[in-house]
Design an enzyme around this catalytic site. Structure first.
Site, PDB file in Angstrom:
ATOM      1  N   ASP A 240       0.829  -1.198   0.000  1.00 21.13           N
ATOM      2  CA  ASP A 240       0.000   0.000   0.000  1.00 21.13           C
ATOM      3  C   ASP A 240       0.868   1.255   0.000  1.00 21.13           C
ATOM      4  O   ASP A 240       1.608   1.502   0.954  1.00 21.13           O
ATOM      5  CB  ASP A 240      -0.861  -0.054   1.286  1.00 21.13           C
ATOM      6  CG  ASP A 240      -2.059   0.836   1.235  1.00 21.13           C
ATOM      7  OD1 ASP A 240      -2.302   1.449   0.191  1.00 21.13           O
ATOM      8  OD2 ASP A 240      -2.764   0.907   2.262  1.00 21.13           O
ATOM      9  N   GLY A 280      -4.651   4.001  -7.794  1.00 21.85           N
ATOM     10  CA  GLY A 280      -4.751   4.167  -9.249  1.00 21.85           C
ATOM     11  C   GLY A 280      -3.857   5.263  -9.807  1.00 21.85           C
ATOM     12  O   GLY A 280      -4.090   5.747 -10.912  1.00 21.85           O
ATOM     13  N   ASP A 301     -10.134   4.886  -1.987  1.00 23.19           N
ATOM     14  CA  ASP A 301     -10.875   3.956  -1.129  1.00 23.19           C
ATOM     15  C   ASP A 301     -12.382   4.009  -1.383  1.00 23.19           C
ATOM     16  O   ASP A 301     -12.973   5.085  -1.471  1.00 23.19           O
ATOM     17  CB  ASP A 301     -10.611   4.286   0.342  1.00 23.19           C
ATOM     18  CG  ASP A 301      -9.208   3.883   0.763  1.00 23.19           C
ATOM     19  OD1 ASP A 301      -8.435   3.432  -0.106  1.00 23.19           O
ATOM     20  OD2 ASP A 301      -8.886   4.014   1.958  1.00 23.19           O
TER      21      ASP A 301
END
Ligand code: GLA
Length: 512
Positions: A240, A280, A301
Protein backbone atom coordinates in the site's frame (compact mmCIF):
# COMPACT_ATOMS: atom_id res chain seq x y z
CA UNK A 1 -22.13 5.33 -27.95
CA UNK A 2 -25.35 7.15 -27.15
CA UNK A 3 -26.69 6.51 -30.65
CA UNK A 4 -26.36 2.77 -30.14
CA UNK A 5 -28.42 2.83 -27.00
CA UNK A 6 -31.15 5.09 -28.43
CA UNK A 7 -31.54 2.72 -31.32
CA UNK A 8 -31.53 -0.17 -28.94
CA UNK A 9 -34.29 1.26 -26.82
CA UNK A 10 -36.45 2.32 -29.77
CA UNK A 11 -36.10 -1.07 -31.32
CA UNK A 12 -36.81 -2.91 -28.12
CA UNK A 13 -39.82 -0.75 -27.33
CA UNK A 14 -41.37 -1.77 -30.63
CA UNK A 15 -40.10 -5.31 -30.77
CA UNK A 16 -41.01 -6.88 -27.45
CA UNK A 17 -42.13 -6.10 -23.93
CA UNK A 18 -39.24 -5.37 -21.60
CA UNK A 19 -38.36 -8.08 -19.11
CA UNK A 20 -39.51 -7.23 -15.61
CA UNK A 21 -38.15 -9.43 -12.91
CA UNK A 22 -39.62 -7.59 -9.96
CA UNK A 23 -42.18 -10.26 -9.11
CA UNK A 24 -39.26 -12.43 -8.06
CA UNK A 25 -36.60 -11.98 -5.39
CA UNK A 26 -33.56 -9.95 -6.46
CA UNK A 27 -31.31 -12.92 -5.91
CA UNK A 28 -32.33 -16.59 -5.95
CA UNK A 29 -30.41 -18.97 -3.70
CA UNK A 30 -30.10 -22.65 -4.61
CA UNK A 31 -29.50 -25.06 -1.74
CA UNK A 32 -29.02 -28.43 -3.43
CA UNK A 33 -28.31 -31.62 -1.52
CA UNK A 34 -26.57 -33.15 -4.55
CA UNK A 35 -22.85 -32.43 -4.72
CA UNK A 36 -21.57 -29.60 -6.93
CA UNK A 37 -18.14 -28.06 -7.56
CA UNK A 38 -17.67 -24.29 -7.77
CA UNK A 39 -15.10 -21.52 -7.99
CA UNK A 40 -12.12 -21.19 -10.30
CA UNK A 41 -11.45 -23.75 -13.02
CA UNK A 42 -7.77 -22.83 -13.21
CA UNK A 43 -5.11 -22.17 -10.61
CA UNK A 44 -1.37 -21.64 -10.83
CA UNK A 45 1.78 -22.36 -8.86
CA UNK A 46 5.55 -22.19 -9.15
CA UNK A 47 7.22 -25.63 -9.25
CA UNK A 48 8.85 -26.48 -5.93
CA UNK A 49 6.87 -23.92 -3.91
CA UNK A 50 4.13 -24.83 -1.41
CA UNK A 51 0.66 -25.11 -2.95
CA UNK A 52 -2.70 -25.27 -1.23
CA UNK A 53 -6.14 -25.34 -2.82
CA UNK A 54 -9.46 -26.19 -1.26
CA UNK A 55 -11.87 -27.72 -3.79
CA UNK A 56 -14.95 -25.51 -3.38
CA UNK A 57 -17.91 -27.86 -3.17
CA UNK A 58 -21.46 -27.92 -1.83
CA UNK A 59 -23.96 -30.66 -1.06
CA UNK A 60 -25.23 -32.62 1.90
CA UNK A 61 -22.44 -33.58 4.31
CA UNK A 62 -20.37 -35.67 4.45
CA UNK A 63 -18.65 -35.03 1.14
CA UNK A 64 -15.73 -37.05 -0.12
CA UNK A 65 -13.27 -36.03 -2.80
CA UNK A 66 -11.15 -37.65 -5.49
CA UNK A 67 -8.72 -36.30 -8.07
CA UNK A 68 -7.29 -37.98 -11.17
CA UNK A 69 -4.04 -36.97 -12.82
CA UNK A 70 -2.74 -34.76 -10.05
CA UNK A 71 0.77 -33.57 -10.94
CA UNK A 72 3.64 -35.24 -9.10
CA UNK A 73 4.20 -33.59 -5.75
CA UNK A 74 0.54 -32.83 -4.99
CA UNK A 75 -1.77 -34.85 -2.74
CA UNK A 76 -5.47 -34.65 -2.03
CA UNK A 77 -7.04 -35.02 1.40
CA UNK A 78 -10.13 -37.01 0.41
CA UNK A 79 -12.24 -35.94 3.35
CA UNK A 80 -11.51 -32.20 3.37
CA UNK A 81 -10.99 -31.63 -0.37
CA UNK A 82 -7.68 -29.86 0.25
CA UNK A 83 -5.02 -30.32 -2.45
CA UNK A 84 -1.55 -29.64 -1.06
CA UNK A 85 2.16 -30.20 -1.66
CA UNK A 86 4.51 -28.70 -4.26
CA UNK A 87 4.42 -29.49 -8.00
CA UNK A 88 7.70 -31.02 -9.16
CA UNK A 89 7.74 -30.01 -12.80
CA UNK A 90 6.45 -27.08 -14.83
CA UNK A 91 3.50 -27.82 -17.11
CA UNK A 92 -0.24 -27.59 -17.56
CA UNK A 93 -2.04 -30.36 -15.70
CA UNK A 94 -5.70 -31.11 -16.31
CA UNK A 95 -6.90 -32.66 -13.07
CA UNK A 96 -10.29 -34.31 -12.96
CA UNK A 97 -11.76 -33.51 -9.56
CA UNK A 98 -14.74 -35.34 -8.16
CA UNK A 99 -16.98 -34.89 -5.14
CA UNK A 100 -19.42 -37.49 -3.77
CA UNK A 101 -22.08 -37.80 -1.13
CA UNK A 102 -25.12 -39.99 -0.41
CA UNK A 103 -27.09 -38.14 -3.10
CA UNK A 104 -24.66 -38.58 -5.99
CA UNK A 105 -21.46 -37.22 -7.45
CA UNK A 106 -20.16 -34.33 -9.54
CA UNK A 107 -16.91 -33.89 -11.41
CA UNK A 108 -15.09 -31.34 -13.52
CA UNK A 109 -11.64 -30.33 -14.71
CA UNK A 110 -9.33 -28.11 -12.73
CA UNK A 111 -6.31 -26.87 -14.67
CA UNK A 112 -3.22 -26.56 -12.49
CA UNK A 113 -0.60 -24.52 -14.30
CA UNK A 114 2.89 -24.80 -12.89
CA UNK A 115 5.45 -22.25 -14.05
CA UNK A 116 7.05 -18.90 -13.31
CA UNK A 117 4.62 -16.09 -12.48
CA UNK A 118 1.45 -18.14 -12.72
CA UNK A 119 -0.35 -16.67 -9.71
CA UNK A 120 -3.86 -15.19 -9.60
CA UNK A 121 -4.87 -16.74 -12.92
CA UNK A 122 -8.41 -15.74 -11.92
CA UNK A 123 -9.23 -12.72 -9.72
CA UNK A 124 -8.55 -13.46 -6.02
CA UNK A 125 -11.64 -14.14 -3.88
CA UNK A 126 -11.52 -13.72 -0.14
CA UNK A 127 -11.80 -11.36 2.81
CA UNK A 128 -10.02 -8.26 4.08
CA UNK A 129 -10.76 -6.68 7.49
CA UNK A 130 -10.20 -2.99 6.73
CA UNK A 131 -13.79 -2.01 5.98
CA UNK A 132 -15.12 -3.62 9.12
CA UNK A 133 -12.38 -3.57 11.76
CA UNK A 134 -10.08 -0.83 10.48
CA UNK A 135 -7.31 -0.35 13.12
CA UNK A 136 -9.07 -2.51 15.67
CA UNK A 137 -7.85 -5.83 14.31
CA UNK A 138 -6.33 -8.82 16.11
CA UNK A 139 -5.52 -12.50 15.78
CA UNK A 140 -8.90 -13.62 17.15
CA UNK A 141 -10.85 -11.59 14.61
CA UNK A 142 -8.85 -13.01 11.72
CA UNK A 143 -9.30 -16.58 12.98
CA UNK A 144 -12.98 -15.85 13.40
CA UNK A 145 -13.16 -14.65 9.78
CA UNK A 146 -11.46 -17.86 8.64
CA UNK A 147 -13.95 -19.94 10.66
CA UNK A 148 -16.86 -18.03 9.17
CA UNK A 149 -15.43 -18.24 5.68
CA UNK A 150 -16.01 -21.97 6.04
CA UNK A 151 -19.14 -21.99 8.25
CA UNK A 152 -21.01 -19.43 6.15
CA UNK A 153 -20.40 -21.49 3.02
CA UNK A 154 -18.31 -18.84 1.25
CA UNK A 155 -15.27 -21.13 1.04
CA UNK A 156 -17.47 -23.77 -0.58
CA UNK A 157 -18.14 -21.30 -3.40
CA UNK A 158 -14.51 -20.32 -4.04
CA UNK A 159 -13.57 -17.68 -1.45
CA UNK A 160 -10.05 -18.53 -0.47
CA UNK A 161 -7.92 -15.67 0.90
CA UNK A 162 -8.11 -14.54 4.51
CA UNK A 163 -6.06 -11.36 4.50
CA UNK A 164 -4.80 -8.96 7.14
CA UNK A 165 -4.70 -5.27 6.32
CA UNK A 166 -2.80 -2.53 8.15
CA UNK A 167 -2.06 -2.40 11.93
CA UNK A 168 -0.56 -5.83 12.56
CA UNK A 169 3.01 -4.47 12.58
CA UNK A 170 5.21 -4.33 15.68
CA UNK A 171 8.88 -3.31 15.82
CA UNK A 172 11.99 -4.42 13.96
CA UNK A 173 14.59 -6.24 16.04
CA UNK A 174 18.35 -5.55 16.04
CA UNK A 175 18.68 -7.59 12.84
CA UNK A 176 15.97 -5.60 11.11
CA UNK A 177 13.44 -8.44 11.24
CA UNK A 178 9.87 -7.19 11.49
CA UNK A 179 7.72 -8.60 14.31
CA UNK A 180 3.98 -8.48 14.70
CA UNK A 181 2.53 -6.41 17.54
CA UNK A 182 0.88 -7.70 20.73
CA UNK A 183 -2.46 -8.16 18.97
CA UNK A 184 -0.87 -10.84 16.77
CA UNK A 185 1.17 -13.00 19.15
CA UNK A 186 2.21 -15.60 16.56
CA UNK A 187 1.79 -14.84 12.89
CA UNK A 188 3.11 -18.26 11.79
CA UNK A 189 0.54 -20.01 13.98
CA UNK A 190 -2.22 -17.82 12.53
CA UNK A 191 -1.15 -18.72 8.99
CA UNK A 192 -1.09 -22.42 9.94
CA UNK A 193 -4.60 -22.11 11.36
CA UNK A 194 -5.85 -20.63 8.09
CA UNK A 195 -4.01 -23.24 6.03
CA UNK A 196 -5.51 -26.16 7.96
CA UNK A 197 -8.85 -25.05 6.52
CA UNK A 198 -7.39 -25.12 3.01
CA UNK A 199 -7.51 -21.32 2.87
CA UNK A 200 -4.73 -18.89 2.06
CA UNK A 201 -3.27 -16.16 4.25
CA UNK A 202 -2.61 -12.54 3.25
CA UNK A 203 -0.38 -9.90 4.82
CA UNK A 204 0.01 -6.13 4.32
CA UNK A 205 2.83 -3.60 4.10
CA UNK A 206 3.86 -0.32 2.49
CA UNK A 207 6.84 0.64 0.36
CA UNK A 208 7.50 3.72 2.54
CA UNK A 209 8.94 4.05 6.05
CA UNK A 210 5.43 3.94 7.44
CA UNK A 211 2.18 2.31 6.43
CA UNK A 212 -0.96 4.37 5.89
CA UNK A 213 -1.87 3.92 9.56
CA UNK A 214 1.63 4.88 10.74
CA UNK A 215 3.13 1.42 11.44
CA UNK A 216 6.59 0.38 10.16
CA UNK A 217 6.68 -0.03 6.38
CA UNK A 218 9.13 -2.06 4.31
CA UNK A 219 11.42 0.67 2.92
CA UNK A 220 14.97 -0.66 2.96
CA UNK A 221 13.86 -4.03 4.35
CA UNK A 222 12.05 -5.44 1.32
CA UNK A 223 14.05 -8.68 0.94
CA UNK A 224 14.01 -9.32 4.65
CA UNK A 225 10.28 -8.68 4.92
CA UNK A 226 9.44 -10.89 1.94
CA UNK A 227 11.49 -13.64 3.61
CA UNK A 228 9.66 -13.13 6.91
CA UNK A 229 6.25 -13.27 5.19
CA UNK A 230 7.32 -16.47 3.43
CA UNK A 231 8.47 -18.00 6.74
CA UNK A 232 5.14 -17.17 8.31
CA UNK A 233 3.36 -18.81 5.35
CA UNK A 234 1.86 -15.76 3.61
CA UNK A 235 0.19 -16.33 0.27
CA UNK A 236 -0.75 -12.73 -0.56
CA UNK A 237 0.73 -9.28 0.03
CA UNK A 238 -1.19 -6.02 -0.20
CA UNK A 239 1.50 -3.37 -0.75
CA UNK A 240 0.00 0.00 0.00
CA UNK A 241 1.61 3.23 -1.22
CA UNK A 242 1.92 5.48 1.81
CA UNK A 243 4.76 7.71 3.01
CA UNK A 244 7.09 6.74 0.15
CA UNK A 245 8.59 9.95 -1.19
CA UNK A 246 9.54 10.39 -4.83
CA UNK A 247 11.64 13.36 -5.89
CA UNK A 248 9.60 13.72 -9.04
CA UNK A 249 6.52 11.91 -10.24
CA UNK A 250 8.36 10.42 -13.20
CA UNK A 251 7.41 6.88 -14.06
CA UNK A 252 10.69 5.20 -13.18
CA UNK A 253 10.61 6.70 -9.69
CA UNK A 254 7.00 5.71 -9.18
CA UNK A 255 7.73 2.16 -10.26
CA UNK A 256 10.93 1.67 -8.30
CA UNK A 257 9.57 0.67 -4.87
CA UNK A 258 7.09 -1.74 -6.43
CA UNK A 259 9.81 -3.31 -8.53
CA UNK A 260 12.03 -3.80 -5.48
CA UNK A 261 9.28 -5.70 -3.65
CA UNK A 262 8.38 -7.65 -6.79
CA UNK A 263 11.95 -8.94 -6.98
CA UNK A 264 11.98 -9.67 -3.25
CA UNK A 265 8.83 -11.76 -3.57
CA UNK A 266 10.31 -13.62 -6.52
CA UNK A 267 13.30 -14.55 -4.40
CA UNK A 268 11.46 -15.44 -1.18
CA UNK A 269 10.82 -19.11 -1.96
CA UNK A 270 7.05 -18.97 -1.62
CA UNK A 271 4.19 -18.06 -3.96
CA UNK A 272 2.84 -14.71 -2.76
CA UNK A 273 0.18 -12.94 -4.80
CA UNK A 274 1.30 -9.34 -5.22
CA UNK A 275 -1.46 -6.74 -4.81
CA UNK A 276 -0.66 -3.04 -5.18
CA UNK A 277 -2.72 -0.40 -3.51
CA UNK A 278 -1.80 3.07 -4.70
CA UNK A 279 -5.17 4.61 -5.50
CA UNK A 280 -4.75 4.17 -9.25
CA UNK A 281 -1.94 6.72 -9.56
CA UNK A 282 0.47 6.90 -12.52
CA UNK A 283 -1.79 4.79 -14.76
CA UNK A 284 -0.57 1.68 -13.02
CA UNK A 285 -2.76 -0.52 -15.23
CA UNK A 286 -0.35 0.31 -18.07
CA UNK A 287 2.75 -1.06 -16.33
CA UNK A 288 1.68 -3.22 -13.38
CA UNK A 289 1.80 -6.50 -15.31
CA UNK A 290 5.36 -5.85 -16.48
CA UNK A 291 6.43 -5.74 -12.81
CA UNK A 292 4.63 -9.05 -12.14
CA UNK A 293 1.98 -7.31 -10.08
CA UNK A 294 -1.09 -9.54 -9.87
CA UNK A 295 -3.64 -6.83 -9.09
CA UNK A 296 -3.57 -3.09 -8.71
CA UNK A 297 -6.00 -0.62 -7.27
CA UNK A 298 -7.50 1.60 -9.93
CA UNK A 299 -9.15 4.04 -7.51
CA UNK A 300 -9.12 5.61 -4.07
CA UNK A 301 -10.88 3.96 -1.13
CA UNK A 302 -14.42 2.73 -1.66
CA UNK A 303 -17.34 3.60 0.65
CA UNK A 304 -20.73 1.92 1.08
CA UNK A 305 -22.65 4.59 -0.82
CA UNK A 306 -24.11 4.50 -4.31
CA UNK A 307 -22.04 7.59 -5.22
CA UNK A 308 -18.84 5.77 -4.31
CA UNK A 309 -19.69 2.37 -5.81
CA UNK A 310 -21.14 3.75 -9.04
CA UNK A 311 -18.46 6.45 -9.29
CA UNK A 312 -15.71 3.82 -9.07
CA UNK A 313 -17.44 1.03 -11.00
CA UNK A 314 -18.61 2.97 -14.02
CA UNK A 315 -15.34 4.88 -14.33
CA UNK A 316 -13.45 1.69 -15.15
CA UNK A 317 -14.01 2.34 -18.86
CA UNK A 318 -10.82 1.71 -20.80
CA UNK A 319 -9.04 -0.31 -18.12
CA UNK A 320 -10.34 -3.59 -19.50
CA UNK A 321 -7.53 -3.99 -22.03
CA UNK A 322 -5.00 -4.25 -19.20
CA UNK A 323 -6.68 -7.06 -17.26
CA UNK A 324 -6.11 -10.73 -17.87
CA UNK A 325 -5.01 -13.95 -16.17
CA UNK A 326 -2.42 -13.05 -13.55
CA UNK A 327 -2.95 -9.28 -13.70
CA UNK A 328 -6.19 -7.62 -12.70
CA UNK A 329 -7.67 -4.18 -12.17
CA UNK A 330 -8.80 -3.78 -8.56
CA UNK A 331 -11.68 -1.31 -8.06
CA UNK A 332 -11.45 -2.02 -4.29
CA UNK A 333 -13.33 -4.28 -1.92
CA UNK A 334 -16.97 -5.30 -1.84
CA UNK A 335 -18.98 -3.02 0.44
CA UNK A 336 -21.79 -5.40 1.37
CA UNK A 337 -22.70 -6.89 4.74
CA UNK A 338 -21.87 -5.47 8.19
CA UNK A 339 -19.36 -2.61 7.84
CA UNK A 340 -17.48 -0.14 9.99
CA UNK A 341 -18.89 3.22 8.91
CA UNK A 342 -22.19 3.02 10.71
CA UNK A 343 -21.29 -0.14 12.65
CA UNK A 344 -24.10 -1.90 10.90
CA UNK A 345 -25.29 -3.16 7.55
CA UNK A 346 -24.11 -1.49 4.36
CA UNK A 347 -25.78 1.76 3.30
CA UNK A 348 -26.33 0.29 -0.14
CA UNK A 349 -29.88 -0.85 -0.83
CA UNK A 350 -30.33 -4.50 -1.90
CA UNK A 351 -30.89 -3.27 -5.48
CA UNK A 352 -27.63 -1.31 -5.38
CA UNK A 353 -25.80 -4.31 -3.98
CA UNK A 354 -26.94 -6.41 -6.93
CA UNK A 355 -25.60 -3.72 -9.29
CA UNK A 356 -22.30 -3.61 -7.32
CA UNK A 357 -21.62 -7.34 -7.47
CA UNK A 358 -22.85 -7.57 -11.08
CA UNK A 359 -20.43 -4.86 -12.18
CA UNK A 360 -17.47 -6.22 -10.19
CA UNK A 361 -18.03 -9.67 -11.73
CA UNK A 362 -18.22 -8.21 -15.22
CA UNK A 363 -15.01 -6.28 -14.55
CA UNK A 364 -13.20 -9.47 -13.48
CA UNK A 365 -12.48 -7.66 -10.24
CA UNK A 366 -11.10 -9.39 -7.15
CA UNK A 367 -14.01 -10.39 -4.92
CA UNK A 368 -12.70 -9.37 -1.50
CA UNK A 369 -15.45 -9.21 1.05
CA UNK A 370 -14.92 -6.45 3.60
CA UNK A 371 -17.59 -7.22 6.18
CA UNK A 372 -17.95 -8.94 9.56
CA UNK A 373 -18.13 -12.55 8.44
CA UNK A 374 -19.85 -13.62 11.66
CA UNK A 375 -22.80 -11.35 10.83
CA UNK A 376 -23.38 -12.53 7.27
CA UNK A 377 -27.15 -12.25 6.79
CA UNK A 378 -28.92 -14.55 4.27
CA UNK A 379 -29.26 -11.84 1.60
CA UNK A 380 -25.56 -10.97 1.70
CA UNK A 381 -24.62 -14.65 1.70
CA UNK A 382 -26.85 -15.27 -1.34
CA UNK A 383 -25.37 -12.26 -3.07
CA UNK A 384 -21.83 -13.50 -2.53
CA UNK A 385 -22.44 -17.17 -3.30
CA UNK A 386 -24.38 -17.11 -6.56
CA UNK A 387 -22.27 -19.55 -8.57
CA UNK A 388 -23.38 -18.25 -11.95
CA UNK A 389 -22.26 -14.76 -11.00
CA UNK A 390 -18.99 -16.09 -9.53
CA UNK A 391 -18.42 -18.06 -12.76
CA UNK A 392 -18.57 -14.79 -14.71
CA UNK A 393 -16.02 -13.18 -12.40
CA UNK A 394 -13.78 -16.26 -12.42
CA UNK A 395 -14.03 -17.05 -16.12
CA UNK A 396 -10.68 -18.57 -17.08
CA UNK A 397 -10.38 -16.55 -20.30
CA UNK A 398 -10.07 -13.50 -18.06
CA UNK A 399 -11.55 -10.86 -20.39
CA UNK A 400 -12.81 -7.89 -18.43
CA UNK A 401 -16.02 -6.20 -19.56
CA UNK A 402 -16.17 -3.02 -21.55
CA UNK A 403 -19.00 -0.54 -21.74
CA UNK A 404 -20.73 -1.27 -25.04
CA UNK A 405 -23.52 1.30 -24.81
CA UNK A 406 -24.70 4.18 -22.70
CA UNK A 407 -27.93 6.11 -22.90
CA UNK A 408 -30.19 8.44 -21.02
CA UNK A 409 -33.89 7.81 -21.19
CA UNK A 410 -34.90 11.44 -21.31
CA UNK A 411 -33.07 11.77 -24.60
CA UNK A 412 -34.62 8.52 -25.72
CA UNK A 413 -38.13 9.53 -24.72
CA UNK A 414 -37.73 12.95 -26.34
CA UNK A 415 -36.64 11.20 -29.48
CA UNK A 416 -39.53 8.77 -29.36
CA UNK A 417 -42.01 11.56 -28.80
CA UNK A 418 -40.38 13.52 -31.60
CA UNK A 419 -39.95 16.73 -29.72
CA UNK A 420 -38.65 18.28 -26.60
CA UNK A 421 -41.86 17.50 -24.70
CA UNK A 422 -40.19 14.95 -22.46
CA UNK A 423 -37.35 17.29 -21.66
CA UNK A 424 -39.77 20.07 -20.73
CA UNK A 425 -41.97 17.65 -18.80
CA UNK A 426 -39.16 16.52 -16.56
CA UNK A 427 -37.64 20.00 -16.71
CA UNK A 428 -34.34 18.88 -15.28
CA UNK A 429 -31.26 16.92 -16.01
CA UNK A 430 -31.79 13.38 -17.25
CA UNK A 431 -32.87 11.21 -14.35
CA UNK A 432 -32.86 7.73 -15.79
CA UNK A 433 -29.88 6.66 -17.73
CA UNK A 434 -28.26 3.39 -18.42
CA UNK A 435 -25.06 1.57 -19.15
CA UNK A 436 -24.60 -1.74 -20.92
CA UNK A 437 -21.40 -3.63 -20.05
CA UNK A 438 -20.40 -6.92 -21.65
CA UNK A 439 -17.60 -9.46 -21.57
CA UNK A 440 -17.03 -12.58 -23.66
CA UNK A 441 -16.77 -15.80 -21.67
CA UNK A 442 -14.66 -18.85 -22.37
CA UNK A 443 -17.71 -21.01 -23.14
CA UNK A 444 -18.62 -18.85 -26.15
CA UNK A 445 -21.43 -16.89 -24.45
CA UNK A 446 -21.47 -13.22 -23.42
CA UNK A 447 -22.03 -11.90 -19.91
CA UNK A 448 -24.03 -8.71 -20.17
CA UNK A 449 -25.06 -6.23 -17.49
CA UNK A 450 -27.87 -3.73 -18.03
CA UNK A 451 -27.59 -0.96 -15.43
CA UNK A 452 -30.03 1.80 -14.54
CA UNK A 453 -27.85 4.58 -13.12
CA UNK A 454 -30.71 7.02 -12.78
CA UNK A 455 -33.25 7.95 -10.13
CA UNK A 456 -36.41 6.62 -11.79
CA UNK A 457 -37.25 3.17 -13.18
CA UNK A 458 -36.02 2.86 -16.74
CA UNK A 459 -35.97 0.46 -19.66
CA UNK A 460 -32.41 -0.41 -20.54
CA UNK A 461 -31.80 -2.38 -23.71
CA UNK A 462 -29.09 -3.94 -25.75
CA UNK A 463 -28.95 -5.18 -29.32
CA UNK A 464 -27.03 -8.15 -30.65
CA UNK A 465 -25.24 -5.69 -32.92
CA UNK A 466 -23.43 -3.96 -30.08
CA UNK A 467 -22.61 -7.33 -28.54
CA UNK A 468 -21.26 -8.76 -31.78
CA UNK A 469 -23.91 -11.49 -31.85
CA UNK A 470 -26.04 -12.62 -34.79
CA UNK A 471 -29.36 -14.45 -35.05
CA UNK A 472 -31.70 -15.64 -32.29
CA UNK A 473 -29.93 -16.11 -28.95
CA UNK A 474 -30.97 -17.65 -25.64
CA UNK A 475 -30.95 -15.23 -22.71
CA UNK A 476 -30.51 -16.23 -19.05
CA UNK A 477 -30.99 -14.15 -15.91
CA UNK A 478 -28.08 -15.35 -13.80
CA UNK A 479 -29.11 -13.81 -10.46
CA UNK A 480 -32.39 -15.73 -10.69
CA UNK A 481 -31.00 -18.84 -12.44
CA UNK A 482 -33.71 -18.46 -15.02
CA UNK A 483 -33.80 -19.05 -18.78
CA UNK A 484 -35.80 -16.25 -20.37
CA UNK A 485 -36.11 -17.77 -23.85
CA UNK A 486 -34.73 -16.84 -27.26
CA UNK A 487 -34.59 -13.28 -28.49
CA UNK A 488 -34.11 -12.34 -32.15
CA UNK A 489 -31.86 -9.34 -32.07
CA UNK A 490 -32.27 -7.36 -28.85
CA UNK A 491 -33.22 -7.59 -25.19
CA UNK A 492 -34.63 -4.95 -22.88
CA UNK A 493 -35.48 -4.91 -19.20
CA UNK A 494 -37.26 -2.51 -16.93
CA UNK A 495 -34.84 -1.85 -14.11
CA UNK A 496 -35.32 0.00 -10.83
CA UNK A 497 -33.13 3.02 -10.06
CA UNK A 498 -29.52 1.97 -9.26
CA UNK A 499 -30.39 -1.59 -10.27
CA UNK A 500 -29.01 -4.12 -12.71
CA UNK A 501 -29.96 -7.20 -14.64
CA UNK A 502 -27.08 -9.59 -15.23
CA UNK A 503 -27.47 -11.88 -18.23
CA UNK A 504 -25.75 -14.65 -20.07
CA UNK A 505 -26.51 -14.42 -23.76
CA UNK A 506 -25.70 -17.04 -26.37
CA UNK A 507 -25.19 -20.77 -26.63
CA UNK A 508 -22.31 -22.33 -24.73
CA UNK A 509 -19.89 -24.24 -26.92
CA UNK A 510 -19.68 -27.87 -25.83
CA UNK A 511 -17.34 -28.33 -22.90
CA UNK A 512 -16.00 -31.75 -22.07
C1 GLA B 1 -5.22 2.81 2.44
C2 GLA B 1 -5.80 1.70 1.59
C3 GLA B 1 -6.90 0.98 2.36
C4 GLA B 1 -6.34 0.42 3.65
C5 GLA B 1 -5.68 1.55 4.46
C6 GLA B 1 -4.92 1.00 5.67
O1 GLA B 1 -6.16 3.82 2.64
O2 GLA B 1 -6.30 2.20 0.37
O3 GLA B 1 -7.46 -0.07 1.57
O4 GLA B 1 -5.41 -0.58 3.36
O5 GLA B 1 -4.77 2.30 3.67
O6 GLA B 1 -4.25 1.97 6.38
Amino acid sequence: MIAFCILAIMFATHASEPYIGDTEPLVVHIEALEPAIHGPRVTGTTPGRPFIFLIPATGEAPLSFAAQDLPKGLKLDETTGIIFGAVHTAGKYMVRIEVRNAKGHASRDLAIIAGEHMLALTPPMGWNPWNVWSRDIDDAKVRDAADWMVNSGLAAHGYQYVNIDDCWEGQRDANGVIHSNERFPDMGALADYIHTKGLRFGIYSSPGKETCAGYPGSLGFEQQDAKTYAEWGADYLKYDWCSYKVASMNLAEMQKPFEVMSEALDACGRDIVYSLSQAGTANIWEWGAALNVNLWRTTGDIRDTWESVSGIGFSQVGHETYAGPGHWNDPDMLVVGWLKWQKGPTHLTPTEQVAHISLWSLLAAPLLVGCDMAKLDPFTRDLLTNDEVIDIDQDAMGKSASRVAQCNTITVMAKLLEGTFAERWFNREPQAWGDVWARPLGDGTMAVGLFNRGEIPGVIATTWDVLGLEGPQPVRDVWRHKDLGEYDSSFSAKIPPHGAVLLKIGRPALRK
